[in-house]
Design a protein around this motif. Structure first.
Motif, PDB file in Angstrom:
ATOM      1  N   THR A 280       5.174  -4.530  -7.086  1.00  0.00           N
ATOM      2  CA  THR A 280       4.968  -5.764  -7.840  1.00  0.00           C
ATOM      3  C   THR A 280       3.626  -6.400  -7.484  1.00  0.00           C
ATOM      4  O   THR A 280       2.917  -6.900  -8.353  1.00  0.00           O
ATOM      5  CB  THR A 280       6.126  -6.752  -7.546  1.00  0.00           C
ATOM      6  OG1 THR A 280       7.353  -6.120  -7.906  1.00  0.00           O
ATOM      7  CG2 THR A 280       5.963  -8.047  -8.307  1.00  0.00           C
ATOM      8  N   VAL A 281       3.273  -6.370  -6.200  1.00  0.00           N
ATOM      9  CA  VAL A 281       2.036  -7.016  -5.737  1.00  0.00           C
ATOM     10  C   VAL A 281       0.792  -6.213  -6.117  1.00  0.00           C
ATOM     11  O   VAL A 281      -0.177  -6.766  -6.636  1.00  0.00           O
ATOM     12  CB  VAL A 281       2.082  -7.247  -4.207  1.00  0.00           C
ATOM     13  CG1 VAL A 281       0.735  -7.692  -3.661  1.00  0.00           C
ATOM     14  CG2 VAL A 281       3.156  -8.262  -3.866  1.00  0.00           C
TER      15      VAL A 281
ATOM     16  N   TYR B  28       8.969  -5.824   2.769  1.00  0.00           N
ATOM     17  CA  TYR B  28       9.423  -5.207   4.018  1.00  0.00           C
ATOM     18  C   TYR B  28      10.071  -6.267   4.906  1.00  0.00           C
ATOM     19  O   TYR B  28      11.097  -6.014   5.536  1.00  0.00           O
ATOM     20  CB  TYR B  28       8.263  -4.534   4.752  1.00  0.00           C
ATOM     21  CG  TYR B  28       7.653  -3.396   3.971  1.00  0.00           C
ATOM     22  CD1 TYR B  28       8.186  -2.115   4.044  1.00  0.00           C
ATOM     23  CD2 TYR B  28       6.549  -3.608   3.151  1.00  0.00           C
ATOM     24  CE1 TYR B  28       7.640  -1.069   3.320  1.00  0.00           C
ATOM     25  CE2 TYR B  28       5.993  -2.567   2.419  1.00  0.00           C
ATOM     26  CZ  TYR B  28       6.541  -1.305   2.504  1.00  0.00           C
ATOM     27  OH  TYR B  28       6.006  -0.279   1.781  1.00  0.00           O
ATOM     28  N   LEU B  29       9.477  -7.463   4.946  1.00  0.00           N
ATOM     29  CA  LEU B  29      10.044  -8.545   5.738  1.00  0.00           C
ATOM     30  C   LEU B  29      11.439  -8.908   5.233  1.00  0.00           C
ATOM     31  O   LEU B  29      12.359  -9.111   6.027  1.00  0.00           O
ATOM     32  CB  LEU B  29       9.128  -9.773   5.704  1.00  0.00           C
ATOM     33  CG  LEU B  29       7.746  -9.586   6.323  1.00  0.00           C
ATOM     34  CD1 LEU B  29       6.894 -10.831   6.103  1.00  0.00           C
ATOM     35  CD2 LEU B  29       7.835  -9.245   7.793  1.00  0.00           C
ATOM     36  N   ALA B  30      11.605  -8.970   3.926  1.00  0.00           N
ATOM     37  CA  ALA B  30      12.934  -9.234   3.354  1.00  0.00           C
ATOM     38  C   ALA B  30      13.887  -8.094   3.712  1.00  0.00           C
ATOM     39  O   ALA B  30      15.055  -8.332   4.053  1.00  0.00           O
ATOM     40  CB  ALA B  30      12.838  -9.408   1.841  1.00  0.00           C
TER      41      ALA B  30
ATOM     42  N   SER C   6      13.322  -2.260  -0.324  1.00  0.00           N
ATOM     43  CA  SER C   6      12.859  -3.631  -0.531  1.00  0.00           C
ATOM     44  C   SER C   6      11.333  -3.701  -0.469  1.00  0.00           C
ATOM     45  O   SER C   6      10.688  -4.336  -1.312  1.00  0.00           O
ATOM     46  CB  SER C   6      13.483  -4.542   0.529  1.00  0.00           C
ATOM     47  OG  SER C   6      13.010  -5.851   0.415  1.00  0.00           O
ATOM     48  N   GLY C   7      10.768  -3.049   0.534  1.00  0.00           N
ATOM     49  CA  GLY C   7       9.314  -3.082   0.721  1.00  0.00           C
ATOM     50  C   GLY C   7       8.554  -2.460  -0.430  1.00  0.00           C
ATOM     51  O   GLY C   7       7.569  -3.021  -0.924  1.00  0.00           O
ATOM     52  N   LEU C   8       9.000  -1.294  -0.881  1.00  0.00           N
ATOM     53  CA  LEU C   8       8.308  -0.610  -1.973  1.00  0.00           C
ATOM     54  C   LEU C   8       8.467  -1.360  -3.287  1.00  0.00           C
ATOM     55  O   LEU C   8       7.526  -1.410  -4.093  1.00  0.00           O
ATOM     56  CB  LEU C   8       8.814   0.825  -2.113  1.00  0.00           C
ATOM     57  CG  LEU C   8       8.438   1.759  -0.965  1.00  0.00           C
ATOM     58  CD1 LEU C   8       9.215   3.063  -1.069  1.00  0.00           C
ATOM     59  CD2 LEU C   8       6.941   2.008  -0.936  1.00  0.00           C
TER      60      LEU C   8
ATOM     61  N   ALA D  97      16.204   2.970   4.918  1.00  0.00           N
ATOM     62  CA  ALA D  97      16.246   3.032   3.452  1.00  0.00           C
ATOM     63  C   ALA D  97      16.252   1.629   2.853  1.00  0.00           C
ATOM     64  O   ALA D  97      15.569   1.367   1.857  1.00  0.00           O
ATOM     65  CB  ALA D  97      17.466   3.824   2.998  1.00  0.00           C
ATOM     66  N   VAL D  98      16.985   0.728   3.462  1.00  0.00           N
ATOM     67  CA  VAL D  98      17.029  -0.657   2.993  1.00  0.00           C
ATOM     68  C   VAL D  98      15.651  -1.297   3.112  1.00  0.00           C
ATOM     69  O   VAL D  98      15.165  -1.950   2.181  1.00  0.00           O
ATOM     70  CB  VAL D  98      18.091  -1.465   3.787  1.00  0.00           C
ATOM     71  CG1 VAL D  98      17.955  -2.954   3.546  1.00  0.00           C
ATOM     72  CG2 VAL D  98      19.484  -0.983   3.438  1.00  0.00           C
TER      73      VAL D  98
END
Length: 190
Positions: free
Chosen positions: A147-148, A100-102, A140-142, A135-136
């Motif tokens: 992955t985490v 989400y930060l990215a 990215s967050g999802l 959406a962006v």
């Protein structure tokens, strides 16, 4: 009327280096405060960050909005308590909120670029640009969250679905407030 004028330039005049630096500091403080307005969900808290990230893009434009978010992320990376909760430092980026930060970086640039093209001067344009920014952030967050925590977990239920009602409210606020701000400055679409 020049379409590449941002709200900050329209309100404050052309940006000097000192004025830009002050806007970056003010935006970083605003983003930090919005991080602390939080509803503790797990593994990702609900905050006002998405609203503020999009607002920074709209108000400051693509470049200055991007610099502001990057400055805020750098503050968190060196350990300043700018993120939601007490955690900070470079390791925070590897946690469930890292994507989400990215996404904030790319969403700020995207909404800023659209604002520079006049999308923030109408209700429909503001809503569309804000929706694209969200959406962006969520893509990215999802992606990172899966992955985490593992793709065998209900990633959408953990990182998207609970946030949708709040995001809808934030989107509506932005979509209504931005054209009004332009009208108040005497520069909105007719």
């Amino acid at each position: 009327m020049m379409r590449n004028t941002t709200l900050s330039t329209a309100a404050l005049g052309e940006q000097s280096l000192a004025k830009s630096a002050l806007l970056v500091v003010a935006g970083s403080v605003l983003l930090t405060l919005s991080s602390k307005i939080s509803v503790p969900f797990f593994p990702v808290p609900m905050t006002m960050q998405t609203f503020t990230v999009l607002l920074l893009g709209f108000a400051l434009g693509a470049r200055l909005g991007l610099v502001t978010v990057l400055a805020w992320l750098a503050q968190g990376a060196v350990g300043l308590p700018v993120f939601a909760g007490p955690a900070a430092g470079i390791a925070y980026f590897a946690g469930p909120t890292g994507g989400y930060l990215a996404g904030f970086v790319f969403a700020t640039w995207a909404t800023g670029a659209l604002a520079e093209r006049g999308w923030d001067r109408s209700l429909v344009g503001s809503a569309a640009a804000a929706l694209l920014g969200l959406a962006v952030i969520y893509a990215s967050g999802l992606g990172w969250l899966g992955t985490v925590v593992g793709w065998d977990k209900p990633v959408l239920e953990l990182g998207l679905i609970p946030f949708l009602p709040g995001e809808l409210v934030k989107l509506c606020l932005l979509a209504c407030a931005l054209p009004l701000a332009w009208r108040a400055l005497g520069r909105g679409d007719s």
